[in-house]
Design a protein around this motif. Structure first.
Motif, PDB file in Angstrom:
ATOM      1  N   ARG A  11     -81.628 -12.729  17.615  1.00 58.86           N
ATOM      2  CA  ARG A  11     -81.259 -12.669  18.149  1.00 58.86           C
ATOM      3  C   ARG A  11     -80.679 -14.129  18.986  1.00 58.86           C
ATOM      4  NH1 ARG A  11     -85.048  -9.570  21.221  1.00 58.86           N
ATOM      5  NH2 ARG A  11     -86.038  -9.321  19.036  1.00 58.86           N
ATOM      6  N   LEU A  12     -79.266 -13.380  19.696  1.00 59.43           N
ATOM      7  CA  LEU A  12     -78.591 -13.846  20.712  1.00 59.43           C
ATOM      8  C   LEU A  12     -78.529 -13.512  22.591  1.00 59.43           C
ATOM      9  CD1 LEU A  12     -75.434 -14.084  18.166  1.00 59.43           C
ATOM     10  CD2 LEU A  12     -77.747 -16.291  18.136  1.00 59.43           C
ATOM     11  N   PRO A  13     -78.796 -15.223  22.792  1.00 60.94           N
ATOM     12  CA  PRO A  13     -78.345 -15.062  24.682  1.00 60.94           C
ATOM     13  C   PRO A  13     -76.768 -13.772  24.741  1.00 60.94           C
ATOM     14  CG  PRO A  13     -78.596 -16.804  24.299  1.00 60.94           C
ATOM     15  CD  PRO A  13     -78.795 -16.149  22.263  1.00 60.94           C
ATOM     16  N   TRP A  14     -76.591 -12.826  24.998  1.00 61.24           N
ATOM     17  CA  TRP A  14     -74.984 -11.615  25.406  1.00 61.24           C
ATOM     18  C   TRP A  14     -73.921 -12.848  25.701  1.00 61.24           C
ATOM     19  CZ3 TRP A  14     -71.788 -11.089  29.300  1.00 61.24           C
ATOM     20  CH2 TRP A  14     -70.824 -10.560  29.216  1.00 61.24           C
ATOM     21  N   SER A  52     -72.850 -14.209  21.985  1.00 62.86           N
ATOM     22  CA  SER A  52     -72.809 -13.661  20.851  1.00 62.86           C
ATOM     23  C   SER A  52     -71.618 -13.267  20.771  1.00 62.86           C
ATOM     24  CB  SER A  52     -73.756 -12.128  21.206  1.00 62.86           C
ATOM     25  OG  SER A  52     -73.352 -11.339  22.258  1.00 62.86           O
ATOM     26  N   VAL A  53     -70.962 -12.853  22.444  1.00 64.15           N
ATOM     27  CA  VAL A  53     -69.415 -12.720  23.220  1.00 64.15           C
ATOM     28  C   VAL A  53     -68.178 -13.310  22.632  1.00 64.15           C
ATOM     29  CG1 VAL A  53     -67.973 -12.040  25.497  1.00 64.15           C
ATOM     30  CG2 VAL A  53     -69.783 -10.632  24.938  1.00 64.15           C
ATOM     31  N   LYS A  54     -68.754 -14.586  22.763  1.00 66.50           N
ATOM     32  CA  LYS A  54     -67.889 -15.984  22.781  1.00 66.50           C
ATOM     33  C   LYS A  54     -67.706 -16.370  20.815  1.00 66.50           C
ATOM     34  CE  LYS A  54     -68.996 -18.117  26.618  1.00 66.50           C
ATOM     35  NZ  LYS A  54     -68.987 -20.147  27.244  1.00 66.50           N
ATOM     36  N   LEU A  55     -69.087 -15.757  20.198  1.00 71.08           N
ATOM     37  CA  LEU A  55     -69.190 -16.012  18.856  1.00 71.08           C
ATOM     38  C   LEU A  55     -68.178 -15.149  18.325  1.00 71.08           C
ATOM     39  CD1 LEU A  55     -70.187 -17.051  16.099  1.00 71.08           C
ATOM     40  CD2 LEU A  55     -72.467 -15.303  16.719  1.00 71.08           C
ATOM     41  N   LEU A  56     -67.947 -13.846  19.063  1.00 70.92           N
ATOM     42  CA  LEU A  56     -67.630 -12.939  18.030  1.00 70.92           C
ATOM     43  C   LEU A  56     -66.116 -13.059  18.350  1.00 70.92           C
ATOM     44  CD1 LEU A  56     -70.287  -9.845  17.765  1.00 70.92           C
ATOM     45  CD2 LEU A  56     -69.458 -11.568  16.539  1.00 70.92           C
ATOM     46  N   GLY A  57     -66.367 -12.789  19.459  1.00 72.36           N
ATOM     47  CA  GLY A  57     -64.261 -12.948  19.766  1.00 72.36           C
ATOM     48  C   GLY A  57     -63.756 -13.645  19.616  1.00 72.36           C
ATOM     49  N   LEU A  99     -73.303  -4.206  41.230  1.00 75.21           N
ATOM     50  CA  LEU A  99     -72.063  -2.800  41.557  1.00 75.21           C
ATOM     51  C   LEU A  99     -71.898  -2.466  39.826  1.00 75.21           C
ATOM     52  CD1 LEU A  99     -70.213  -4.628  44.820  1.00 75.21           C
ATOM     53  CD2 LEU A  99     -71.719  -2.187  44.119  1.00 75.21           C
ATOM     54  N   LEU A 100     -72.307  -3.209  38.687  1.00 80.41           N
ATOM     55  CA  LEU A 100     -71.393  -3.438  37.043  1.00 80.41           C
ATOM     56  C   LEU A 100     -72.048  -3.269  36.328  1.00 80.41           C
ATOM     57  CD1 LEU A 100     -67.733  -4.903  38.257  1.00 80.41           C
ATOM     58  CD2 LEU A 100     -68.447  -2.533  37.686  1.00 80.41           C
ATOM     59  N   PRO A 101     -72.199  -2.625  35.665  1.00 82.38           N
ATOM     60  CA  PRO A 101     -73.350  -2.806  34.373  1.00 82.38           C
ATOM     61  C   PRO A 101     -73.747  -4.277  33.489  1.00 82.38           C
ATOM     62  CG  PRO A 101     -71.150  -1.543  33.693  1.00 82.38           C
ATOM     63  CD  PRO A 101     -71.327  -1.785  34.354  1.00 82.38           C
ATOM     64  N   LYS A 102     -74.830  -4.267  33.679  1.00 85.10           N
ATOM     65  CA  LYS A 102     -75.935  -5.930  33.822  1.00 85.10           C
ATOM     66  C   LYS A 102     -75.684  -5.940  32.127  1.00 85.10           C
ATOM     67  CE  LYS A 102     -78.929  -6.594  37.185  1.00 85.10           C
ATOM     68  NZ  LYS A 102     -77.968  -7.755  37.795  1.00 85.10           N
ATOM     69  N   PRO A 103     -75.115  -6.476  31.411  1.00 83.28           N
ATOM     70  CA  PRO A 103     -75.635  -6.413  30.199  1.00 83.28           C
ATOM     71  C   PRO A 103     -76.206  -6.588  29.372  1.00 83.28           C
ATOM     72  CG  PRO A 103     -74.535  -8.591  30.422  1.00 83.28           C
ATOM     73  CD  PRO A 103     -74.798  -8.357  32.086  1.00 83.28           C
ATOM     74  N   PRO A 104     -77.130  -6.708  27.774  1.00 85.97           N
ATOM     75  CA  PRO A 104     -78.383  -6.822  27.777  1.00 85.97           C
ATOM     76  C   PRO A 104     -79.059  -8.649  27.377  1.00 85.97           C
ATOM     77  CG  PRO A 104     -76.851  -6.061  25.895  1.00 85.97           C
ATOM     78  CD  PRO A 104     -76.060  -5.946  26.993  1.00 85.97           C
ATOM     79  N   LYS A 105     -79.876  -8.543  28.415  1.00 89.64           N
ATOM     80  CA  LYS A 105     -80.206 -10.324  28.100  1.00 89.64           C
ATOM     81  C   LYS A 105     -80.187 -10.668  27.063  1.00 89.64           C
ATOM     82  CE  LYS A 105     -84.765 -13.192  29.495  1.00 89.64           C
ATOM     83  NZ  LYS A 105     -85.841 -12.802  29.344  1.00 89.64           N
ATOM     84  N   GLU A 106     -80.284 -10.146  26.147  1.00 87.35           N
ATOM     85  CA  GLU A 106     -80.073 -10.194  24.082  1.00 87.35           C
ATOM     86  C   GLU A 106     -79.863  -9.350  23.195  1.00 87.35           C
ATOM     87  OE1 GLU A 106     -83.283 -14.147  23.555  1.00 87.35           O
ATOM     88  OE2 GLU A 106     -84.319 -11.957  23.371  1.00 87.35           O
ATOM     89  N   VAL A 107     -78.710  -9.645  22.417  1.00 88.42           N
ATOM     90  CA  VAL A 107     -78.503  -8.713  21.472  1.00 88.42           C
ATOM     91  C   VAL A 107     -79.468  -8.946  19.990  1.00 88.42           C
ATOM     92  CG1 VAL A 107     -76.531  -8.135  22.665  1.00 88.42           C
ATOM     93  CG2 VAL A 107     -76.388 -10.070  21.137  1.00 88.42           C
ATOM     94  N   LEU A 108     -79.151  -8.292  19.161  1.00 88.77           N
ATOM     95  CA  LEU A 108     -79.888  -8.588  17.747  1.00 88.77           C
ATOM     96  C   LEU A 108     -77.658  -8.660  16.918  1.00 88.77           C
ATOM     97  CD1 LEU A 108     -82.673  -7.097  17.052  1.00 88.77           C
ATOM     98  CD2 LEU A 108     -82.210  -8.973  16.632  1.00 88.77           C
ATOM     99  N   VAL A 109     -78.101  -9.502  16.472  1.00 90.30           N
ATOM    100  CA  VAL A 109     -76.253  -9.119  15.999  1.00 90.30           C
ATOM    101  C   VAL A 109     -76.696  -9.783  14.285  1.00 90.30           C
ATOM    102  CG1 VAL A 109     -73.946 -10.223  15.586  1.00 90.30           C
ATOM    103  CG2 VAL A 109     -75.549 -10.416  17.392  1.00 90.30           C
ATOM    104  N   LEU A 166     -62.451 -11.220  11.288  1.00 91.83           N
ATOM    105  CA  LEU A 166     -63.111 -12.137  10.998  1.00 91.83           C
ATOM    106  C   LEU A 166     -63.271 -13.306  10.256  1.00 91.83           C
ATOM    107  CD1 LEU A 166     -66.233 -10.278  12.001  1.00 91.83           C
ATOM    108  CD2 LEU A 166     -64.876 -10.918  13.800  1.00 91.83           C
ATOM    109  N   SER A 167     -63.852 -14.384  10.911  1.00 94.62           N
ATOM    110  CA  SER A 167     -64.472 -15.425  10.017  1.00 94.62           C
ATOM    111  C   SER A 167     -65.483 -15.305   9.344  1.00 94.62           C
ATOM    112  CB  SER A 167     -64.163 -16.459  10.499  1.00 94.62           C
ATOM    113  OG  SER A 167     -65.181 -17.315  11.513  1.00 94.62           O
ATOM    114  N   ALA A 168     -65.934 -16.354   8.566  1.00100.27           N
ATOM    115  CA  ALA A 168     -67.304 -16.533   7.802  1.00100.27           C
ATOM    116  C   ALA A 168     -68.246 -16.485   8.809  1.00100.27           C
ATOM    117  CB  ALA A 168     -67.140 -17.648   6.588  1.00100.27           C
ATOM    118  N   LEU A 169     -68.965 -15.040   8.577  1.00100.63           N
ATOM    119  CA  LEU A 169     -70.515 -15.446   9.230  1.00100.63           C
ATOM    120  C   LEU A 169     -71.641 -15.362   8.743  1.00100.63           C
ATOM    121  CD1 LEU A 169     -69.026 -12.948  12.387  1.00100.63           C
ATOM    122  CD2 LEU A 169     -69.307 -15.328  12.786  1.00100.63           C
TER     123      LEU A 169
END
Length: 553
Positions: A365-368, A371-376, A248-258, A354-357
């Motif tokens: 290549r991170l599980p989606w 990445s959400v938790k890292l960047l958020g 019923l809603l979008p599926k996020p990427p399995k992995e993202v490149l950040v 943002l803090s240092a990354l």
């Protein structure tokens, strides 16, 4: 985590509340009365009071008679009714991230805090996902993904509340691929006050035959605090079929490149800075279509004042799309092509918000959800409770001019104002967002290619004038061709209500002659006023930039 029933925890009473005029008509039951006893009223003498009368922008503080922390729709109805009967001014808080004084100001007597309305669940009756107005974005992403492998395309900041974020349109790193958050909104529940002063709850859906459909439409970009108290939303993507919740809603990427890189100011002069800004814009001009091979790429060009040391470029792309690595590499190469190799370095110090990354200098290549938790959560401006701020926004339909880039450079390198947290941020837009008509939702800006956010953060009230003045200066000069604001036209398309500008109603600052309402809502404003008249005819819900009744400006 509650999977298939809304009738758990705080949702018991919500589901049992009488819902007038919408698709649900169940009467209030003993369950709601039982749960309703758990309501929290915080008075000035309560040690919790000071934490509940101020938001993330500490410029804005209220001194209400009480704060009502609500857990059910019935509690909201009663709190609103008591305030109306007592002729007390109401404001509504979700996550507390409003940039302006909509929630916390000197006129407010009752703050209705919805942060305990935080249910995320699948509602079998509506075949949609219920999200409480107090749910924070990270809670929403975590719950939807772990429970069903789906998401909504909302913002990056982890602690933003759903109530205001969604009603203002909702935008984030998946929006170029999946549209705005409200493009997936099926229904909303709102506690409103009629002409007689009676508070009641209404459920409005996007169904064509719903008599309350206009109220749903108003919450697809009209902003919070205008029509009533939002208690919950329901989400189901248009065109979604069947009853399998996972479809019923979008599926996020399995992995993202950040990727995150720093561009040191020591390696930048006016020409190379101008090239960087214009190449970022040119890339978005070429790749703004929904069917672009780069529609899954989102990037933020974070240009802090020179005293910060570096500019930052944060970029994410769905790692599963064809040639994802090449699309990302081509983007980074194109945008930084006028810079020397030495000018692209690891982001070893904080940049933007943002803090240092540094580990993202080589794209990871991170599980989606990782990445959400890292960047958020890598955001010191959200976790520092002492900051003050001033903010302005712009939608851009075309690339910035050389003169506009030069104006940014001038103010970002000023020596009479040296605050590392003063910045201009350019953010990817377009893609699927622009496949929706300007009037189909209340979010009117549907053909922009990127957005601008002009802002400064600081700690002491003594520095207010310097920082507010700097933001006004850079913004006013960048948009000097249209009177100091991005007036809707060939190159710009107004401002984003979820980045509210405390100056926009001040004709001494906004000298364009274009009303603030046009800058935010364009041609959708008269319809929003009609919804206001229908659902809040007494103007019970109002703030410094709220929708006005039709007979008011």
């Amino acid at each position: 985590m509650r999977r298939r029933s809304v009738l758990t925890g705080t949702a018991v009473a919500i589901a049992a509340t009488a819902l007038e005029g919408g698709p649900l008509t169940t009467a209030a039951t003993a369950a709601s009365a039982t749960t309703d006893a758990d309501a929290v009223t915080v008075l000035p003498s309560d040690p919790r009071y000071a934490d509940l009368v101020i938001g993330n922008n500490t410029r804005w503080v209220a001194q209400p008679d009480s704060v009502r922390l609500v857990r059910t729709t019935e509690q909201v109805v009663r709190a609103v009714q008591e305030a109306v009967d007592g002729n007390k001014r109401i404001s509504v808080r979700s996550g507390g991230h409003c940039y302006a004084d909509f929630v916390f100001n000197s006129t407010v007597r009752v703050v209705i805090d919805t942060s305990l309305l935080d249910t995320v669940a699948y509602d079998e009756k509506l075949n949609a996902f219920e999200i409480g107005a107090g749910s924070t974005l990270l809670h929403v992403y975590d719950s939807l993904f772990k429970g069903w492998g789906i998401t909504i395309p909302g913002g990056m900041c982890y602690s933003v509340g759903a109530g205001g974020h969604i009603s203002g349109g909702g935008y984030g790193m998946l929006s170029r691929r999946h549209g705005l958050t409200v493009d997936h909104l099926y229904a909303v529940e709102v506690v409103v006050v009629d002409a007689s002063g009676k508070a009641r709850s209404v459920v409005a859906t996007r169904e064509a035959d719903d008599p309350n459909r206009d109220l749903w439409w108003a919450h697809t970009g009209g902003g919070g605090g205008n029509f009533g108290v939002i208690t919950r939303y329901w989400f189901r993507s248009p065109g979604a079929t069947g009853t399998d919740p996972a479809s019923l809603l979008p599926k996020p990427p399995k992995e993202v490149l950040v990727s995150a890189v720093a561009l040191p100011w020591s390696e930048l002069d006016k020409d190379s800075f101008t090239s960087l800004v214009q190449k970022f814009g040119a890339w978005h001009e070429k790749n703004g279509a929904a069917d672009s091979s780069a529609a899954s790429l989102c990037s933020f060009l974070m240009m802090n004042h020179k005293s910060n040391g570096s500019i930052g470029l944060l970029t994410q792309i769905d790692a599963t799309v064809p040639d994802a690595e090449k699309v990302l590499d081509d983007f980074l190469s194109e945008v930084t092509s006028a810079l020397s190799d030495n000018a692209v370095r690891p982001m070893s110090e904080p940049v933007g918000e943002l803090s240092a990354l540094p580990d993202l200098f080589t794209p990871q290549r991170l599980p989606w959800l990782h990445s959400v938790k890292l960047l958020g959560t890598s955001n010191p401006t959200l976790t520092n409770p002492s900051l003050r701020g001033h903010h302005k926004s712009a939608y851009l339909r075309k690339n910035v001019t050389g003169a506009q880039a030069a104006a940014m450079y001038q103010h970002l390198t000023r020596t009479d104002h040296e605050n590392a947290a003063s910045m201009v941020v350019l953010l990817s837009y377009g893609g699927k967002i622009n496949s929706v008509g300007s009037g189909d939702t209340a979010s009117a800006q549907r053909d922009s290619i990127f957005k601008g956010l002009f802002q400064s953060f600081w700690s002491s009230a003594a520095d207010d004038d310097a920082n507010i003045g700097w933001v006004r200066d850079v913004y006013g000069e960048v948009f000097s061709a249209t009177g100091g604001y991005p007036v809707p036209g060939a190159a710009t398309d107004g401002c984003y209500i979820n980045y509210p500008d405390a100056d926009i109603t001040n004709t001494k600052v906004n000298t364009t002659g274009v009303p603030w309402s046009t800058l935010y809502y364009k041609g959708n404003y008269p319809r929003l006023q009609q919804v206001k008249a229908a659902y809040d005819p007494r103007n019970t819900f109002r703030h410094s930039q709220s929708i006005a009744l039709p007979d008011h400006t």
